[in-house]
Design a protein around this motif. Structure first.
Motif, PDB file in Angstrom:
ATOM      1  N   THR A 136       0.844  -1.187   0.000  1.00 39.56           N
ATOM      2  CA  THR A 136       0.000   0.000   0.000  1.00 39.56           C
ATOM      3  C   THR A 136       0.881   1.240   0.000  1.00 39.56           C
ATOM      4  O   THR A 136       1.730   1.409   0.885  1.00 39.56           O
ATOM      5  N   TYR A 137       0.701   2.084  -1.004  1.00 39.37           N
ATOM      6  CA  TYR A 137       1.510   3.291  -1.132  1.00 39.37           C
ATOM      7  C   TYR A 137       0.707   4.527  -0.751  1.00 39.37           C
ATOM      8  O   TYR A 137      -0.479   4.646  -1.086  1.00 39.37           O
ATOM      9  N   ALA A 138       1.377   5.447  -0.070  1.00 40.25           N
ATOM     10  CA  ALA A 138       0.850   6.788   0.150  1.00 40.25           C
ATOM     11  C   ALA A 138       1.454   7.702  -0.903  1.00 40.25           C
ATOM     12  O   ALA A 138       2.377   7.317  -1.633  1.00 40.25           O
ATOM     13  N   GLN A 139       0.952   8.933  -0.960  1.00 36.47           N
ATOM     14  CA  GLN A 139       1.431   9.888  -1.946  1.00 36.47           C
ATOM     15  C   GLN A 139       1.845  11.187  -1.258  1.00 36.47           C
ATOM     16  O   GLN A 139       1.112  11.708  -0.420  1.00 36.47           O
ATOM     17  N   ALA A 140       3.021  11.669  -1.597  1.00 33.60           N
ATOM     18  CA  ALA A 140       3.492  12.987  -1.141  1.00 33.60           C
ATOM     19  C   ALA A 140       3.493  13.925  -2.336  1.00 33.60           C
ATOM     20  O   ALA A 140       3.883  13.528  -3.437  1.00 33.60           O
ATOM     21  N   ARG A 141       3.077  15.149  -2.108  1.00 33.29           N
ATOM     22  CA  ARG A 141       2.968  16.094  -3.210  1.00 33.29           C
ATOM     23  C   ARG A 141       4.109  17.100  -3.167  1.00 33.29           C
ATOM     24  O   ARG A 141       4.389  17.705  -2.134  1.00 33.29           O
ATOM     25  N   LEU A 153       9.407   3.267   4.374  1.00 29.89           N
ATOM     26  CA  LEU A 153      10.459   3.950   3.621  1.00 29.89           C
ATOM     27  C   LEU A 153      10.648   5.403   4.038  1.00 29.89           C
ATOM     28  O   LEU A 153      11.618   6.039   3.618  1.00 29.89           O
ATOM     29  N   ASP A 154       9.731   5.934   4.820  1.00 27.64           N
ATOM     30  CA  ASP A 154       9.803   7.352   5.184  1.00 27.64           C
ATOM     31  C   ASP A 154      10.618   7.521   6.457  1.00 27.64           C
ATOM     32  O   ASP A 154      10.114   7.371   7.568  1.00 27.64           O
ATOM     33  N   GLY A 155      11.903   7.856   6.276  1.00 27.95           N
ATOM     34  CA  GLY A 155      12.768   8.119   7.415  1.00 27.95           C
ATOM     35  C   GLY A 155      12.748   9.574   7.845  1.00 27.95           C
ATOM     36  O   GLY A 155      13.615  10.003   8.608  1.00 27.95           O
ATOM     37  N   GLY A 156      11.786  10.327   7.376  1.00 27.82           N
ATOM     38  CA  GLY A 156      11.674  11.737   7.730  1.00 27.82           C
ATOM     39  C   GLY A 156      11.881  12.675   6.569  1.00 27.82           C
ATOM     40  O   GLY A 156      11.673  13.889   6.689  1.00 27.82           O
ATOM     41  N   GLY A 157      12.303  12.122   5.435  1.00 30.35           N
ATOM     42  CA  GLY A 157      12.595  12.972   4.285  1.00 30.35           C
ATOM     43  C   GLY A 157      11.401  13.752   3.771  1.00 30.35           C
ATOM     44  O   GLY A 157      11.558  14.823   3.189  1.00 30.35           O
ATOM     45  N   ASN A 158      10.197  13.236   4.011  1.00 27.78           N
ATOM     46  CA  ASN A 158       9.004  13.950   3.573  1.00 27.78           C
ATOM     47  C   ASN A 158       8.656  15.099   4.496  1.00 27.78           C
ATOM     48  O   ASN A 158       7.756  15.891   4.197  1.00 27.78           O
ATOM     49  N   ALA A 159       9.362  15.216   5.606  1.00 29.63           N
ATOM     50  CA  ALA A 159       9.169  16.311   6.547  1.00 29.63           C
ATOM     51  C   ALA A 159      10.373  17.247   6.479  1.00 29.63           C
ATOM     52  O   ALA A 159      10.382  18.227   5.743  1.00 29.63           O
ATOM     53  N   ALA A 193      18.512   7.387  -0.877  1.00 33.03           N
ATOM     54  CA  ALA A 193      17.364   8.147  -1.355  1.00 33.03           C
ATOM     55  C   ALA A 193      16.025   7.664  -0.832  1.00 33.03           C
ATOM     56  O   ALA A 193      15.077   8.453  -0.780  1.00 33.03           O
ATOM     57  N   GLY A 194      15.898   6.375  -0.468  1.00 32.48           N
ATOM     58  CA  GLY A 194      14.562   5.888  -0.168  1.00 32.48           C
ATOM     59  C   GLY A 194      13.655   6.134  -1.370  1.00 32.48           C
ATOM     60  O   GLY A 194      14.044   5.917  -2.516  1.00 32.48           O
ATOM     61  N   PRO A 195      12.452   6.667  -1.154  1.00 30.03           N
ATOM     62  CA  PRO A 195      11.548   6.926  -2.275  1.00 30.03           C
ATOM     63  C   PRO A 195      11.860   8.198  -3.036  1.00 30.03           C
ATOM     64  O   PRO A 195      11.158   8.535  -3.993  1.00 30.03           O
ATOM     65  N   GLY A 196      12.907   8.920  -2.609  1.00 31.20           N
ATOM     66  CA  GLY A 196      13.361  10.071  -3.388  1.00 31.20           C
ATOM     67  C   GLY A 196      12.696  11.389  -3.058  1.00 31.20           C
ATOM     68  O   GLY A 196      12.634  12.284  -3.902  1.00 31.20           O
ATOM     69  N   PHE A 197      12.245  11.553  -1.814  1.00 34.27           N
ATOM     70  CA  PHE A 197      11.569  12.796  -1.447  1.00 34.27           C
ATOM     71  C   PHE A 197      12.388  14.037  -1.802  1.00 34.27           C
ATOM     72  O   PHE A 197      11.877  14.996  -2.381  1.00 34.27           O
ATOM     73  N   ILE A 198      13.664  14.019  -1.454  1.00 35.20           N
ATOM     74  CA  ILE A 198      14.499  15.207  -1.649  1.00 35.20           C
ATOM     75  C   ILE A 198      14.742  15.459  -3.133  1.00 35.20           C
ATOM     76  O   ILE A 198      14.552  16.568  -3.629  1.00 35.20           O
ATOM     77  N   PRO A 224      15.664  -2.576  -2.157  1.00 32.31           N
ATOM     78  CA  PRO A 224      14.870  -2.748  -3.377  1.00 32.31           C
ATOM     79  C   PRO A 224      13.451  -2.208  -3.262  1.00 32.31           C
ATOM     80  O   PRO A 224      12.837  -1.850  -4.269  1.00 32.31           O
ATOM     81  N   ASP A 225      12.908  -2.132  -2.050  1.00 31.66           N
ATOM     82  CA  ASP A 225      11.576  -1.551  -1.880  1.00 31.66           C
ATOM     83  C   ASP A 225      11.566  -0.077  -2.280  1.00 31.66           C
ATOM     84  O   ASP A 225      10.551   0.440  -2.769  1.00 31.66           O
ATOM     85  N   ALA A 226      12.689   0.603  -2.076  1.00 28.45           N
ATOM     86  CA  ALA A 226      12.786   1.999  -2.513  1.00 28.45           C
ATOM     87  C   ALA A 226      12.713   2.078  -4.030  1.00 28.45           C
ATOM     88  O   ALA A 226      12.059   2.970  -4.586  1.00 28.45           O
ATOM     89  N   GLY A 227      13.368   1.145  -4.702  1.00 29.98           N
ATOM     90  CA  GLY A 227      13.323   1.128  -6.162  1.00 29.98           C
ATOM     91  C   GLY A 227      11.922   0.931  -6.687  1.00 29.98           C
ATOM     92  O   GLY A 227      11.518   1.550  -7.687  1.00 29.98           O
ATOM     93  N   ALA A 228      11.145   0.058  -6.029  1.00 24.68           N
ATOM     94  CA  ALA A 228       9.766  -0.174  -6.457  1.00 24.68           C
ATOM     95  C   ALA A 228       8.930   1.090  -6.312  1.00 24.68           C
ATOM     96  O   ALA A 228       8.109   1.415  -7.179  1.00 24.68           O
ATOM     97  N   ALA A 229       9.133   1.834  -5.224  1.00 25.87           N
ATOM     98  CA  ALA A 229       8.390   3.077  -5.018  1.00 25.87           C
ATOM     99  C   ALA A 229       8.778   4.119  -6.059  1.00 25.87           C
ATOM    100  O   ALA A 229       7.915   4.815  -6.618  1.00 25.87           O
ATOM    101  N   VAL A 230      10.067   4.241  -6.327  1.00 26.76           N
ATOM    102  CA  VAL A 230      10.530   5.212  -7.317  1.00 26.76           C
ATOM    103  C   VAL A 230       9.961   4.875  -8.695  1.00 26.76           C
ATOM    104  O   VAL A 230       9.536   5.772  -9.442  1.00 26.76           O
ATOM    105  N   ALA A 231       9.935   3.597  -9.039  1.00 31.37           N
ATOM    106  CA  ALA A 231       9.397   3.194 -10.340  1.00 31.37           C
ATOM    107  C   ALA A 231       7.948   3.646 -10.495  1.00 31.37           C
ATOM    108  O   ALA A 231       7.533   4.094 -11.578  1.00 31.37           O
TER     109      ALA A 231
END
Length: 213
Positions: free
Chosen positions: A3-8, A20-26, A50-55, A75-82
């Motif tokens: 289940t994925y969430a979305q950051a704008r 995957l969110d180590g705080g980069g979305n904040a 990078a995790g999901p690449g927020f920055i 690899p879970d980060a790669g799936a999110a980025v894809a």
């Protein structure tokens, strides 16, 4: 099923999971104003750990880079980025590298700016009693070994005039923990900079390739 969430970030929607969110979305959002004021637009950016690449996605969304490379060992980060690349039609602009540091990042690649929200806790210094809700991949860097390996390789991955800006946590480190690593690698340390209002626990350490005489 994951289940994925979305950051704008401006026009971009970035997929991520709670794991995957180590705080980069904040606190990672402090990067955009810092990069805009110090560098403006750069050609290429690499986000380390990078995790999901927020920055990285935040800089791309703000028009501050043309090419974005994201590197992470998970690899879970790669799936999110894809998912984010597909949803935002970013093929040809964004690349994910499943890699421990730079080990599996093509050697010919180099960047104008490297950024990152790496593991902030030296587990050896914090002690065995330190607890964290996330996987150790997110927070743990025993004896700063991950940082040391990164800085050892960073100078060779920068384009002329390139910089490294890494976000760290005052609760677990001081700039002096990393300045020697950067200098040993041949980088010039510009300084440590507070991340601004709302992000008081965090600071940026900026180093760069020295100018040629």
């Amino acid at each position: 099923m994951t289940t994925y969430a979305q950051a704008r970030y401006g026009p971009l929607s970035v997929s991520y999971t709670a794991e995957l969110d180590g705080g980069g979305n904040a606190f990672g959002r402090a990067y955009e104003p810092f990069v805009r004021s110090r560098f403006g637009r750069v050609g290429s950016v690499f986000e380390w750990c990078a995790g999901p690449g927020f920055i990285g996605f935040s800089l791309l969304a703000a028009g501050l880079c043309d090419r974005l490379d994201l590197g992470d060992v998970n690899p879970d980060a790669g799936a999110a980025v894809a998912r984010s690349v597909e949803a935002n039609d970013l093929h040809g602009k964004v690349w994910f590298h499943l890699s421990d540091g730079f080990d599996d990042v093509p050697g010919e690649l180099g960047w104008d700016l490297m950024v990152g929200n790496p593991p902030h806790v030296n587990a050896a210094a914090a002690g065995s009693e330190y607890q964290h809700s996330h996987s150790p991949l997110i927070w743990k860097d025993t004896d700063w070994a991950i940082h040391r390996e990164f800085y050892d390789a960073a100078a060779d991955r920068l384009r002329p005039g390139g910089s490294v800006v890494i976000q760290e946590n005052h609760r677990f480190s001081a700039p002096e923990d990393f300045t020697g690593m950067a200098e040993k690698a041949g980088l010039e340390v510009v300084g440590a900079f507070e991340c601004g209002d709302g992000y008081e626990d965090y600071y940026f350490l900026w180093s760069r390739l020295p100018e040629r005489a």
